[in-house]
Design a protein around this motif. Structure first.
Motif, PDB file in Angstrom:
ATOM      1  N   SER A  85       4.762   3.459  22.522  1.00  0.00           N
ATOM      2  CA  SER A  85       4.707   3.217  20.830  1.00  0.00           C
ATOM      3  C   SER A  85       4.650   2.012  20.798  1.00  0.00           C
ATOM      4  O   SER A  85       4.241   1.105  21.582  1.00  0.00           O
ATOM      5  CB  SER A  85       6.002   3.622  20.393  1.00  0.00           C
ATOM      6  OG  SER A  85       7.081   2.889  20.876  1.00  0.00           O
ATOM      7  N   ASN A  86       4.086   1.592  19.392  1.00  0.00           N
ATOM      8  CA  ASN A  86       3.665   0.222  19.166  1.00  0.00           C
ATOM      9  C   ASN A  86       5.033  -0.603  19.347  1.00  0.00           C
ATOM     10  O   ASN A  86       4.899  -1.865  20.016  1.00  0.00           O
ATOM     11  CB  ASN A  86       3.248   0.186  17.788  1.00  0.00           C
ATOM     12  CG  ASN A  86       2.022   0.789  17.558  1.00  0.00           C
ATOM     13  OD1 ASN A  86       1.082   0.477  18.228  1.00  0.00           O
ATOM     14  ND2 ASN A  86       1.920   1.508  16.522  1.00  0.00           N
ATOM     15  N   THR A  87       6.075  -0.114  19.175  1.00  0.00           N
ATOM     16  CA  THR A  87       7.304  -1.112  19.376  1.00  0.00           C
ATOM     17  C   THR A  87       7.391  -1.198  20.827  1.00  0.00           C
ATOM     18  O   THR A  87       7.791  -2.280  21.324  1.00  0.00           O
ATOM     19  CB  THR A  87       8.513  -0.184  18.671  1.00  0.00           C
ATOM     20  OG1 THR A  87       8.379   0.142  17.458  1.00  0.00           O
ATOM     21  CG2 THR A  87       9.891  -1.006  19.077  1.00  0.00           C
ATOM     22  N   TRP A 115      -2.211  -8.843  19.358  1.00  0.00           N
ATOM     23  CA  TRP A 115      -2.752  -7.574  18.611  1.00  0.00           C
ATOM     24  C   TRP A 115      -4.131  -7.756  18.134  1.00  0.00           C
ATOM     25  O   TRP A 115      -4.440  -6.973  17.270  1.00  0.00           O
ATOM     26  CB  TRP A 115      -1.778  -7.610  17.534  1.00  0.00           C
ATOM     27  CG  TRP A 115      -0.498  -7.263  17.719  1.00  0.00           C
ATOM     28  CD1 TRP A 115       0.613  -7.913  18.161  1.00  0.00           C
ATOM     29  CD2 TRP A 115       0.132  -5.882  17.868  1.00  0.00           C
ATOM     30  NE1 TRP A 115       1.597  -7.091  18.494  1.00  0.00           N
ATOM     31  CE2 TRP A 115       1.439  -5.681  18.231  1.00  0.00           C
ATOM     32  CE3 TRP A 115      -0.669  -4.782  17.540  1.00  0.00           C
ATOM     33  CZ2 TRP A 115       2.039  -4.748  18.310  1.00  0.00           C
ATOM     34  CZ3 TRP A 115       0.015  -3.315  17.585  1.00  0.00           C
ATOM     35  CH2 TRP A 115       1.399  -3.419  18.174  1.00  0.00           C
ATOM     36  N   THR A 150      -6.329  -4.681  18.364  1.00  0.00           N
ATOM     37  CA  THR A 150      -5.662  -3.560  17.458  1.00  0.00           C
ATOM     38  C   THR A 150      -6.436  -3.795  16.255  1.00  0.00           C
ATOM     39  O   THR A 150      -6.577  -3.199  15.307  1.00  0.00           O
ATOM     40  CB  THR A 150      -4.334  -3.265  17.746  1.00  0.00           C
ATOM     41  OG1 THR A 150      -4.112  -3.152  18.841  1.00  0.00           O
ATOM     42  CG2 THR A 150      -3.766  -2.454  16.547  1.00  0.00           C
ATOM     43  N   GLY A 166       4.967  -5.131  16.468  1.00  0.00           N
ATOM     44  CA  GLY A 166       5.054  -3.971  16.844  1.00  0.00           C
ATOM     45  C   GLY A 166       6.010  -2.964  15.944  1.00  0.00           C
ATOM     46  O   GLY A 166       5.636  -2.132  15.458  1.00  0.00           O
ATOM     47  N   VAL A 167       7.297  -3.402  15.856  1.00  0.00           N
ATOM     48  CA  VAL A 167       8.274  -2.823  14.762  1.00  0.00           C
ATOM     49  C   VAL A 167       7.687  -2.672  13.399  1.00  0.00           C
ATOM     50  O   VAL A 167       7.941  -1.431  12.916  1.00  0.00           O
ATOM     51  CB  VAL A 167       9.659  -3.640  15.007  1.00  0.00           C
ATOM     52  CG1 VAL A 167      10.610  -3.058  13.805  1.00  0.00           C
ATOM     53  CG2 VAL A 167      10.231  -3.559  16.320  1.00  0.00           C
ATOM     54  N   THR A 188       4.629  -2.720  12.448  1.00  0.00           N
ATOM     55  CA  THR A 188       3.680  -1.681  12.231  1.00  0.00           C
ATOM     56  C   THR A 188       3.993  -0.274  12.379  1.00  0.00           C
ATOM     57  O   THR A 188       3.743   0.632  11.607  1.00  0.00           O
ATOM     58  CB  THR A 188       2.658  -1.997  13.529  1.00  0.00           C
ATOM     59  OG1 THR A 188       2.209  -3.186  13.451  1.00  0.00           O
ATOM     60  CG2 THR A 188       1.628  -1.099  13.525  1.00  0.00           C
ATOM     61  N   ASP A 189       5.235   0.074  13.429  1.00  0.00           N
ATOM     62  CA  ASP A 189       5.662   1.375  13.410  1.00  0.00           C
ATOM     63  C   ASP A 189       6.360   1.650  11.869  1.00  0.00           C
ATOM     64  O   ASP A 189       6.215   2.868  11.573  1.00  0.00           O
ATOM     65  CB  ASP A 189       6.943   1.588  14.589  1.00  0.00           C
ATOM     66  CG  ASP A 189       5.903   1.819  15.844  1.00  0.00           C
ATOM     67  OD1 ASP A 189       4.770   2.318  15.958  1.00  0.00           O
ATOM     68  OD2 ASP A 189       6.363   1.537  16.976  1.00  0.00           O
ATOM     69  N   ALA A 190       7.082   0.836  11.415  1.00  0.00           N
ATOM     70  CA  ALA A 190       7.695   0.948  10.354  1.00  0.00           C
ATOM     71  C   ALA A 190       6.990   1.196   9.018  1.00  0.00           C
ATOM     72  O   ALA A 190       7.177   1.926   8.179  1.00  0.00           O
ATOM     73  CB  ALA A 190       8.823  -0.121  10.244  1.00  0.00           C
ATOM     74  N   GLY A 216       3.177   1.314   9.041  1.00  0.00           N
ATOM     75  CA  GLY A 216       1.982   1.955   9.513  1.00  0.00           C
ATOM     76  C   GLY A 216       0.688   0.747   9.131  1.00  0.00           C
ATOM     77  O   GLY A 216      -0.386   1.159   9.286  1.00  0.00           O
ATOM     78  N   THR A 218      -0.108  -3.840  10.163  1.00  0.00           N
ATOM     79  CA  THR A 218       0.327  -4.788  10.666  1.00  0.00           C
ATOM     80  C   THR A 218       0.156  -6.011   9.664  1.00  0.00           C
ATOM     81  O   THR A 218       0.610  -7.237   9.937  1.00  0.00           O
ATOM     82  CB  THR A 218      -0.877  -5.337  11.772  1.00  0.00           C
ATOM     83  OG1 THR A 218      -2.007  -5.296  10.972  1.00  0.00           O
ATOM     84  CG2 THR A 218      -0.674  -4.348  12.829  1.00  0.00           C
TER      85      THR A 218
END
Length: 432
Positions: A57-59, A267, A270, A393-394, A396-398, A400, A402
């Motif tokens: 995952s991103n995280t 990043w 990305t 990463g956190v 981005t996952d939370a 959607g 950056t």
């Protein structure tokens, strides 16, 4: 001989010694540093293929990318103390060979756990390299040229981006999947082994001390030692480097700038992909452009800083430009061309803070104090190399996106900018 001619002859002699020393040492150091920085570039690209292959995952990627710096931090000071006692030739050779083998071994990771383990061990193996090189350079180049020398070998970071970005993308797409290895696995293998070759070259080409330099006459050795100020192996103390409040202030400053640097660089592919570039080779080519701009900015700012003898304002200006441009890159995401230009300017400013920063500690730390101080600054500063990629990463996952992560990185650069002026100007200004 007239007195009027003596200064002119001294300048000519200085330039002759500078030139000989530069061409004997800087090429192998620069190549080694470029290879070193490929570790940062290639893992950022590997994410695009490796993440779905091993369920990252991103995280998890942010944690794995950053956990490198935990191992690095824990062993940084002991490694630099050993380098100071054993000598650069032996210890840096050891660092290069072991990290090259571990970097290549990243091709065998099969999931988050093995990814974390290899990244941690890679940090342990590489610990001491950057501050060790910094300490070594301070033993060979006087203050009047040090800003330019530091900037030249720190162009390794953007040069590795210029070379490594398209190279990594090419290796991941052009090398056939055999044995059965995927493109990202071949990339780690091909980009890890050059470090081993650099280690062997370092062993053969690089002397420990000025007295061992076969390319200098005895008179030139004496003149160079006199200008630098011969620093005894036992001058200062390791404890002094740990207890100096100025060193801890520099740690905080470096933490802020490195957070912005690694947060963006890990990043960057990305971020560029999010602007609408889907093909890996296109992403590789576009990623090279911000790094190329950073080379120009680094060398220009370093040259002007050496020419004027001013250090803090140059560093602050680079940090401000980087932070403002990073914010602009987020604000302009609806306009991909404008966002990319802003991202390019952000990388130019943020990357330039690193060589400009090192003009501060190299101005007043010497001997064993410098060995500990440089290592402590690098290790504490590089903790942000763990925090920043993981945080992005956190977020981005939370969310959607950056965007919030980029704002946090810009804020870190601004905090570092403010702390720069807490360093007394009398310690670092006017060295020409």
């Amino acid at each position: 001989m007239s007195d009027a001619l003596q200064p002119r002859m001294a300048v000519t002699a200085d330039r002759s010694i500078d030139s000989k020393t530069f061409w004997r040492l800087i090429p192998i150091i620069l190549v080694s540093l470029v290879v070193n920085q490929l570790d940062k570039v290639n893992v950022a690209f590997a994410k695009l293929q490796m993440a779905p292959d091993i369920q990252l995952s991103n995280t998890a990627f942010g944690l794995g990318a950053g956990i490198f710096f935990i191992g690095y931090c824990l062993f940084e000071v002991p490694s630099n103390m050993l380098l100071h006692r054993i000598g650069a030739r032996v210890w840096i050779t050891r660092i290069l060979v072991t990290w090259g083998l571990l970097s290549a071994a990243t091709m065998f990771v099969t999931g988050p756990g093995s990814f974390y383990l290899v990244r941690f061990l890679l940090g342990v193996a590489e610990a001491g390299f950057a501050p060790g090189i910094m300490l070594y350079v301070c033993q060979w180049f006087p203050a009047r040229t040090r800003g330019r020398i530091i900037a030249i070998f720190m162009t390794a970071l953007p040069i590795s981006g210029v070379i490594g970005s398209p190279l990594s993308a090419w290796l991941m797409t052009a090398v056939p999947s055999v044995l059965p290895l995927r493109g990202w696995q071949w990339m780690f293998f091909c980009e890890g082994l050059p470090a081993v070759l650099c280690g062997l070259a370092f062993w053969r080409l690089v002397p420990n001390r000025i007295d061992d330099a076969a390319w200098l006459t005895q008179e030139e050795k004496t003149a160079l030692q006199a200008e630098i100020g011969t620093v005894s192996q036992h001058s200062g103390s390791f404890a002094a480097g740990l207890s100096d409040a100025r060193v801890w202030l520099l740690c905080l400053i470096y933490f802020c700038f490195v957070a912005a640097l690694y947060g963006v660089s890990f990043w960057l592919p990305t971020l560029i992909k999010a602007l609408g570039y889907a093909n890996l080779r296109d992403i590789g080519a576009m990623t090279a452009i911000p790094y190329a701009a950073a080379v120009i900015a680094m060398l220009t700012l370093a040259w002007h800083s050496d020419r004027t003898g001013e250090r803090r304002k140059h560093l602050a200006a680079a940090a401000l430009a980087g932070a403002a441009s990073l914010v602009a890159s987020v604000a302009l995401r609806a306009h991909p061309t404008g966002s990319f230009i802003a991202l390019t300017l952000a990388m130019a400013g943020i990357v330039s803070t690193v060589p400009l920063f090192w003009n501060l500690p190299t101005a007043f730390l010497k001997g064993a104090t410098a060995a500990t101080g440089f290592a402590l600054i690098t290790s504490i500063g590089n903790l942000s190399g763990f925090v920043a990629p993981f945080l992005v990463g956190v977020v981005t996952d939370a969310t959607g996106s950056t965007a919030s992560g980029m704002y946090a990185l810009a804020a870190a650069a601004v905090v570092g900018l403010g702390l720069v002026f807490a360093v007394p100007g009398r310690l670092v200004e006017g060295q020409r």
